[in-house]
Design a protein around this motif. Structure first.
Motif, PDB file in Angstrom:
ATOM      1  N   MET A 189     -31.317  25.938  33.329  1.00  0.00           N
ATOM      2  CA  MET A 189     -30.723  24.457  32.153  1.00  0.00           C
ATOM      3  C   MET A 189     -31.079  23.533  31.428  1.00  0.00           C
ATOM      4  O   MET A 189     -30.414  22.585  33.066  1.00  0.00           O
ATOM      5  CB  MET A 189     -28.985  24.732  31.880  1.00  0.00           C
ATOM      6  CG  MET A 189     -28.608  24.619  30.889  1.00  0.00           C
ATOM      7  SD  MET A 189     -29.190  24.915  28.845  1.00  0.00           S
ATOM      8  CE  MET A 189     -29.268  23.539  27.975  1.00  0.00           C
ATOM      9  N   TYR A 190     -31.590  22.899  31.280  1.00  0.00           N
ATOM     10  CA  TYR A 190     -32.836  21.747  30.708  1.00  0.00           C
ATOM     11  C   TYR A 190     -33.002  21.326  29.549  1.00  0.00           C
ATOM     12  O   TYR A 190     -32.986  22.632  28.486  1.00  0.00           O
ATOM     13  CB  TYR A 190     -34.196  21.776  31.357  1.00  0.00           C
ATOM     14  CG  TYR A 190     -34.319  21.727  32.687  1.00  0.00           C
ATOM     15  CD1 TYR A 190     -34.169  20.898  33.434  1.00  0.00           C
ATOM     16  CD2 TYR A 190     -34.894  23.097  33.222  1.00  0.00           C
ATOM     17  CE1 TYR A 190     -34.166  21.125  34.578  1.00  0.00           C
ATOM     18  CE2 TYR A 190     -34.913  23.227  34.715  1.00  0.00           C
ATOM     19  CZ  TYR A 190     -34.752  22.162  35.392  1.00  0.00           C
ATOM     20  OH  TYR A 190     -35.100  22.517  37.218  1.00  0.00           O
ATOM     21  N   TYR A 191     -32.070  20.150  28.929  1.00  0.00           N
ATOM     22  CA  TYR A 191     -31.786  19.928  27.005  1.00  0.00           C
ATOM     23  C   TYR A 191     -33.634  19.182  26.961  1.00  0.00           C
ATOM     24  O   TYR A 191     -33.231  19.011  25.710  1.00  0.00           O
ATOM     25  CB  TYR A 191     -31.171  18.919  27.545  1.00  0.00           C
ATOM     26  CG  TYR A 191     -29.812  19.450  26.942  1.00  0.00           C
ATOM     27  CD1 TYR A 191     -28.874  19.792  26.656  1.00  0.00           C
ATOM     28  CD2 TYR A 191     -28.672  19.049  28.804  1.00  0.00           C
ATOM     29  CE1 TYR A 191     -27.834  20.697  26.450  1.00  0.00           C
ATOM     30  CE2 TYR A 191     -27.492  20.059  28.470  1.00  0.00           C
ATOM     31  CZ  TYR A 191     -26.959  20.969  28.007  1.00  0.00           C
ATOM     32  OH  TYR A 191     -25.480  21.447  27.631  1.00  0.00           O
ATOM     33  N   ARG A 192     -34.580  19.496  27.796  1.00  0.00           N
ATOM     34  CA  ARG A 192     -35.440  18.417  27.263  1.00  0.00           C
ATOM     35  C   ARG A 192     -36.507  18.440  27.253  1.00  0.00           C
ATOM     36  O   ARG A 192     -38.290  18.210  27.659  1.00  0.00           O
ATOM     37  CB  ARG A 192     -35.390  16.540  27.861  1.00  0.00           C
ATOM     38  CG  ARG A 192     -34.446  15.759  27.510  1.00  0.00           C
ATOM     39  CD  ARG A 192     -34.213  14.141  28.546  1.00  0.00           C
ATOM     40  NE  ARG A 192     -35.324  13.066  27.927  1.00  0.00           N
ATOM     41  CZ  ARG A 192     -36.277  13.001  28.872  1.00  0.00           C
ATOM     42  NH1 ARG A 192     -36.810  13.307  29.614  1.00  0.00           N
ATOM     43  NH2 ARG A 192     -36.510  12.276  27.806  1.00  0.00           N
ATOM     44  N   THR A 193     -36.592  20.145  27.273  1.00  0.00           N
ATOM     45  CA  THR A 193     -37.894  21.029  27.971  1.00  0.00           C
ATOM     46  C   THR A 193     -37.922  21.770  26.527  1.00  0.00           C
ATOM     47  O   THR A 193     -38.874  22.717  26.292  1.00  0.00           O
ATOM     48  CB  THR A 193     -38.150  21.837  28.783  1.00  0.00           C
ATOM     49  OG1 THR A 193     -36.744  22.437  28.323  1.00  0.00           O
ATOM     50  CG2 THR A 193     -37.891  21.364  30.319  1.00  0.00           C
ATOM     51  N   PHE A 194     -37.851  21.671  25.189  1.00  0.00           N
ATOM     52  CA  PHE A 194     -37.361  21.832  23.939  1.00  0.00           C
ATOM     53  C   PHE A 194     -37.596  21.084  22.861  1.00  0.00           C
ATOM     54  O   PHE A 194     -37.132  20.565  22.370  1.00  0.00           O
ATOM     55  CB  PHE A 194     -36.628  22.582  23.557  1.00  0.00           C
ATOM     56  CG  PHE A 194     -36.858  23.797  22.710  1.00  0.00           C
ATOM     57  CD1 PHE A 194     -37.404  25.071  23.343  1.00  0.00           C
ATOM     58  CD2 PHE A 194     -36.068  23.767  21.091  1.00  0.00           C
ATOM     59  CE1 PHE A 194     -37.883  26.071  22.425  1.00  0.00           C
ATOM     60  CE2 PHE A 194     -36.615  25.408  20.616  1.00  0.00           C
ATOM     61  CZ  PHE A 194     -37.246  26.142  21.327  1.00  0.00           C
ATOM     62  N   ARG A 195     -39.521  20.164  23.104  1.00  0.00           N
ATOM     63  CA  ARG A 195     -39.260  19.129  21.904  1.00  0.00           C
ATOM     64  C   ARG A 195     -39.885  20.300  20.376  1.00  0.00           C
ATOM     65  O   ARG A 195     -41.408  20.716  20.493  1.00  0.00           O
ATOM     66  CB  ARG A 195     -39.923  18.219  22.102  1.00  0.00           C
ATOM     67  CG  ARG A 195     -39.982  17.511  23.222  1.00  0.00           C
ATOM     68  CD  ARG A 195     -40.341  16.582  24.010  1.00  0.00           C
ATOM     69  NE  ARG A 195     -39.491  15.623  25.065  1.00  0.00           N
ATOM     70  CZ  ARG A 195     -40.014  16.211  26.708  1.00  0.00           C
ATOM     71  NH1 ARG A 195     -41.440  16.337  26.780  1.00  0.00           N
ATOM     72  NH2 ARG A 195     -39.670  15.770  27.450  1.00  0.00           N
ATOM     73  N   LEU A 196     -39.868  18.878  19.214  1.00  0.00           N
ATOM     74  CA  LEU A 196     -40.284  20.295  18.375  1.00  0.00           C
ATOM     75  C   LEU A 196     -42.490  20.170  18.083  1.00  0.00           C
ATOM     76  O   LEU A 196     -42.666  21.456  17.622  1.00  0.00           O
ATOM     77  CB  LEU A 196     -40.589  18.843  16.665  1.00  0.00           C
ATOM     78  CG  LEU A 196     -40.658  19.626  15.662  1.00  0.00           C
ATOM     79  CD1 LEU A 196     -40.375  21.316  15.583  1.00  0.00           C
ATOM     80  CD2 LEU A 196     -40.615  18.815  14.357  1.00  0.00           C
ATOM     81  N   ALA A 197     -42.786  19.416  18.531  1.00  0.00           N
ATOM     82  CA  ALA A 197     -44.313  19.491  18.916  1.00  0.00           C
ATOM     83  C   ALA A 197     -44.652  20.349  19.955  1.00  0.00           C
ATOM     84  O   ALA A 197     -45.592  21.475  19.266  1.00  0.00           O
ATOM     85  CB  ALA A 197     -45.126  18.275  18.862  1.00  0.00           C
ATOM     86  N   ASP A 198     -44.347  20.733  20.371  1.00  0.00           N
ATOM     87  CA  ASP A 198     -44.411  21.699  21.172  1.00  0.00           C
ATOM     88  C   ASP A 198     -43.945  23.280  21.568  1.00  0.00           C
ATOM     89  O   ASP A 198     -44.955  24.095  21.673  1.00  0.00           O
ATOM     90  CB  ASP A 198     -43.891  21.553  23.037  1.00  0.00           C
ATOM     91  CG  ASP A 198     -44.061  20.200  23.553  1.00  0.00           C
ATOM     92  OD1 ASP A 198     -45.732  18.881  23.143  1.00  0.00           O
ATOM     93  OD2 ASP A 198     -43.287  19.689  24.582  1.00  0.00           O
TER      94      ASP A 198
END
Ligand SMILES: C[S@@+](CC[C@H](N)C(=O)[O-])C[C@H]1O[C@@H](n2cnc3c(N)ncnc32)[C@H](O)[C@@H]1O
Length: 236
Positions: A189-198
C-alpha cells in the motif's frame, strides 16, 4: 480522522501486519467508518462528471471493497452492475449494501470476465499495485471492457512538495517499505506510486486512448489546476 465506530489502533496494527487480502477481511466490518473508504463527496463529484460522458450500459467496480463505487455505477449505468474484490469480508459488506449488484470474488490481476462491460471504475485501490502490477491490472480491465468501453477513475493532484500532506504520504510510504523489508506477508500500500504521467503511459501502452476531465465540483488550486481529475481511458 478515525471515529469511535472505526477500528482501534490495535486492530489496525494487526491488519497492517497481515496480507492485503486478510487485512481487509479483518477490517471489513469497520471499514466504512475509516478514512480509507472513498468519501461520499468524491463519489458524488465523480458521478456528476461521469454523467456528462455517458450514457453507459453495464458497469464494473474494480476492487469494490464495501461497494463505494457501486453507488456511482448505479447512478450512471442503465445495465447490470458488478463489483469485484478478493476480500470475502469486504464483499459480504458490499452484498448487504447493494443486494442487486453482482459480486465476484477474484484477484484484479486475473479478472474472470469476457470483454462485455461498457464502463469500469475503481476507487482508492491503486496503491495496492506496484508499478509492474499496474500494467497487469490495466490489461485485465482492458480485456473486461467491450471495444469502445471506458475505464474511469479519479486521480487527485499531488500535494505541493514540502507541504504537510506531502511529508505525511512520504513518511507513510517510507514506513511501509521498512515494514515490507522486515515482515512477511507483505502489505502493499503506497501513496506515491501512482503518478499521472506514468499512469497515462501505462494505460496507453495497454491500448487505451486517454483523456483527462477536471472534476469541477472538487474545485481548483491557486494555480488554476483542478484538485482532482477524472482519468478517462477508452478501449480502442
Ligand atoms: C482501500 S479499499 C477501497 C475499497 C473501495 N473501492 C472504496 O473506495 O471504498 C481497497 C480494496 O481493494 C481490494 N484489493 C486490493 N488488492 C486487490 C486485488 N489484487 N484484487 C482484488 N481486490 C483487491 C481490497 O480487498 C480492498 O477491498
Amino acid at each position: 480522522m478515525f471515529t469511535p465506530q472505526g477500528p482501534s489502533l490495535r486492530e489496525l496494527t494487526v491488519q497492517a501486519l497481515s496480507s492485503v487480502e486478510h487485512g481487509y477481511d479483518l477490517l471489513a466490518s469497520k471499514f466504512d467508518a475509516t478514512p480509507f473508504r472513498t468519501s461520499d463527496r468524491l463519489l458524488t463529484a465523480v458521478t456528476s462528471t461521469l454523467e456528462t460522458l455517458g450514457p453507459f450500459d453495464s458497469g464494473l467496480d474494480v476492487c469494490c471493497g464495501t461497494g463505494a463505487g457501486l453507488g456511482v455505477l448505479r447512478s450512471v449505468c442503465a445495465g447490470r452492475i458488478t463489483g469485484v474484490d478478493f476480500s470475502t469480508g469486504m464483499l459480504t459488506r458490499a452484498r448487504n449494501a447493494h443486494p442487486t449488484a453482482d459480486l465476484v470474488r477474484a484477484d484484479a490481476l486475473a479478472l474472470p470476465f469476457a470483454p462485455a462491460f461498457d464502463l469500469a471504475v475503481s476507487f482508492g485501490a491503486f496503491g495496492h499495485f506496484l508499478p509492474a502490477d499496474q500494467r497487469t491490472l490495466f490489461a485485465q480491465v482492458h480485456a473486461a471492457l467491450r471495444p469502445g468501453g471506458t475505464f474511469a477513475f479519479p486521480l487527485p493532484a499531488p500535494p505541493p512538495v514540502g507541504s504537510r500532506l506531502y511529508w505525511t504520504l512520504w513518511g507513510f510510504d517510507a514506513a511501509m517499505r521498512v515494514r515490507n523489508a522486515v515482515w512477511r506477508p507483505p502489505f502493499v500500500m503506497y501513496y506515491r506510486t501512482f503518478r499521472l504521467a506514468d499512469v497515462r503511459t501505462r494505460l496507453e501502452a495497454t491500448g487505451f486512448e486517454v483523456s483527462l476531465t477536471a472534476i469541477e465540483p472538487l474545485g481548483r488550486r491557486e494555480d488554476g489546476s483542478p484538485h482532482c481529475r477524472l482519468v478517462v481511458a477508452r478501449r480502442k
